[in-house]
Design an enzyme around this catalytic site. Structure first.
Site, PDB file in Angstrom:
ATOM      1  N   HIS A 183       0.857  -1.186   0.000  1.00 56.42           N
ATOM      2  CA  HIS A 183       0.000   0.000   0.000  1.00 56.42           C
ATOM      3  C   HIS A 183       0.902   1.248   0.000  1.00 56.42           C
ATOM      4  O   HIS A 183       2.027   1.196   0.494  1.00 56.42           O
ATOM      5  CB  HIS A 183      -0.881  -0.055   1.266  1.00 56.42           C
ATOM      6  CG  HIS A 183      -1.816   1.092   1.407  1.00 56.42           C
ATOM      7  ND1 HIS A 183      -1.446   2.291   1.980  1.00 56.42           N
ATOM      8  CD2 HIS A 183      -3.108   1.235   1.034  1.00 56.42           C
ATOM      9  CE1 HIS A 183      -2.479   3.115   1.943  1.00 56.42           C
ATOM     10  NE2 HIS A 183      -3.493   2.499   1.382  1.00 56.42           N
ATOM     11  N   VAL A 185       1.425   3.813   1.801  1.00 55.41           N
ATOM     12  CA  VAL A 185       2.147   4.265   3.012  1.00 55.41           C
ATOM     13  C   VAL A 185       3.180   3.250   3.498  1.00 55.41           C
ATOM     14  O   VAL A 185       3.947   3.541   4.406  1.00 55.41           O
ATOM     15  CB  VAL A 185       1.202   4.623   4.197  1.00 55.41           C
ATOM     16  CG1 VAL A 185       0.308   5.779   3.845  1.00 55.41           C
ATOM     17  CG2 VAL A 185       0.406   3.423   4.680  1.00 55.41           C
ATOM     18  N   LYS A 186       3.212   2.069   2.903  1.00 60.17           N
ATOM     19  CA  LYS A 186       4.116   1.010   3.383  1.00 60.17           C
ATOM     20  C   LYS A 186       5.529   1.207   2.813  1.00 60.17           C
ATOM     21  O   LYS A 186       5.747   2.099   2.003  1.00 60.17           O
ATOM     22  CB  LYS A 186       3.540  -0.362   3.018  1.00 60.17           C
ATOM     23  CG  LYS A 186       2.136  -0.615   3.589  1.00 60.17           C
ATOM     24  CD  LYS A 186       2.108  -0.690   5.117  1.00 60.17           C
ATOM     25  CE  LYS A 186       0.732  -0.517   5.712  1.00 60.17           C
ATOM     26  NZ  LYS A 186      -0.154  -1.647   5.642  1.00 60.17           N
ATOM     27  N   PRO A 187       6.506   0.350   3.252  1.00 66.17           N
ATOM     28  CA  PRO A 187       7.913   0.598   2.863  1.00 66.17           C
ATOM     29  C   PRO A 187       8.144   0.789   1.357  1.00 66.17           C
ATOM     30  O   PRO A 187       8.922   1.653   0.965  1.00 66.17           O
ATOM     31  CB  PRO A 187       8.636  -0.638   3.400  1.00 66.17           C
ATOM     32  CG  PRO A 187       7.824  -1.062   4.592  1.00 66.17           C
ATOM     33  CD  PRO A 187       6.393  -0.776   4.201  1.00 66.17           C
TER      34      PRO A 187
END
Ligand SMILES: *Cc1c(COP(=O)(O)O)cnc(C)c1O
Length: 380
Positions: A183, A185-187
């Protein structure tokens, strides 16, 4: 005057021209989905994680569902999960008719507390879901020892910790199955997407089947063999991810080590700046490398601080509302306040401050200035 006139988000993706070009190249190619980029991305993530297999799916939630499916979780089975996580970590058990059993977290890291796991194990327990909260790996040695003693499997939900290490070993090497989310916002991001890494060939095959309707051979394999024949042997889903997304993932993956370093640098600035304030950042264990998906601080007067920071233009958030307090869980599983007192007490105080690799030094200073301003004005 607010510190910032425009809101600084708590997390945000970073896409460069080369990421965009990678996607455009796929759009001009023959395969938009189930093509070569999916396999390439899987191989790259498996290599990065030090595992034999990687199975790409269309979300981190699908990854958790597939992992729990591979373990054969079903009605009557209990699975231990922490409450301080996104609901998907435990919803995957419900999809399969199993029962999540909540075990409280450690007060200083908010990771599942290994000392409380054994008391929750019954003869119905099949697995433990260990969530690397905020990007800090759990105490996996302790969790593994308990799992091995009781013949349980461990699914590591590494949505936050992808790209970091535990005792020098990449995340992915600790347990039977480890899941990631892509997603924004993920790394790293693929828009929406997820992956499971494992050394177990049977699990990998089961998950590949689940992601494509429970069918034994995918479209591409059939094309290669020149056959129309396939068999549906399980009730699967369409959890496939496209080549468009995987091309983006491949391009993003190259940048992940640098991005983790930047996240760690931002966290160091915060640690140093907040040392003298009456607020409590979470503790990082010395054996851990932390991915800082989020930077969580416990504040006195959380609600007031939250509103004040938003007014200063700092896009703070709260991770998480303990899962067992969500209305669905209270109504269907009979959970509620008092079940996990450590997580519930933490929830009253936590705020996630902005951390993402593209933050500038000036952005970091704005967050620090705003926190100092608010904390000094809210203290008696
Ligand atoms: C984001 C997240 C998920 C779900 O991932 P999606 O890709 O949004 O489906 C699961 N577990 C944790 C801990 C997450 O942060």
């Amino acid at each position: 005057m607010p510190v910032r006139s425009e809101i600084l988000p708590y997390g945000r993706q970073w896409l460069d021209e080369d990421d965009i070009q990678a996607v455009v190249d796929v759009l001009r190619s023959d395969w938009l989905t189930t093509g070569p980029k999916v396999r390439e991305f899987e191989e790259a993530v498996a290599e990065f994680s030090g595992t034999a297999h990687a199975v790409a799916v269309n979300s981190g939630t699908a990854a958790l569902h597939a992992a729990a499916f591979a373990l054969g979780i079903g009605p009557g089975d209990e699975v231990i999960v922490p409450p301080m996580t996104f609901a998907a970590s435990s919803n995957c058990i419900l999809y399969l008719g199993g029962t999540p059993v909540f075990v409280d977290v450690e007060p200083d890291t908010l990771n599942i507390d290994p000392q409380k796991i054994e008391a929750a194990i019954t003869d119905k327990t099949k697995a433990i879901i260990a969530v690397d909260f905020a990007g800090q790996p759990c105490n996996h040695d302790a969790i593994r020892a308990i799992a091995d003693r009781h013949g349980l499997a461990v699914i590591q939900d590494a949505a936050h910790s992808f790209g970091t290490a535990y005792k020098g070993q990449p995340v992915g090497r600790q347990n039977e199955l480890t899941t990631f989310s892509f997603h924004p916002v993920k790394p790293i991001t693929t828009g929406e997407g997820g992956m499971i890494v494992t050394d177990n060939t049977e699990y990998a095959e089961a998950m590949r089947k689940l992601r494509s309707h429970g069918i034994s051979a995918d479209h591409r394999q059939r094309a290669e063999k020149g056959t129309w024949h396939y068999e549906m042997t399980d009730l699967g889903f369409n959890y496939r991810i496209s080549d468009i997304q995987c091309a983006l993932g491949l391009s993003q993956l190259r940048k992940l080590p640098e991005w983790i370093k930047r996240r760690q640098e931002i966290a160091r600035h915060y640690d140093e700046a907040f040392g003298e304030l009456p607020i409590e950042p979470l503790v990082t264990r010395p054996e851990n490398s932390h991915a800082y998906h989020i930077y969580v601080v416990r504040f006195p007067e959380r609600s007031r601080v939250f509103t004040a920071l938003r007014k200063e233009g700092i896009g703070v958030n709260v991770h998480y509302i303990p899962v067992h307090l969500h209305p669905y869980y209270q109504q269907h599983l009979g959970t509620g306040p008092g079940l996990c007192p450590v997580a519930e007490a933490a929830y009253e105080k936590i705020i996630s401050l902005p951390v993402f690799p593209r933050m500038t030094d000036a952005d970091i200073e704005d967050v620090i200035t705003a926190v100092r301003k608010i904390v000094s004005t809210t203290q008696p």
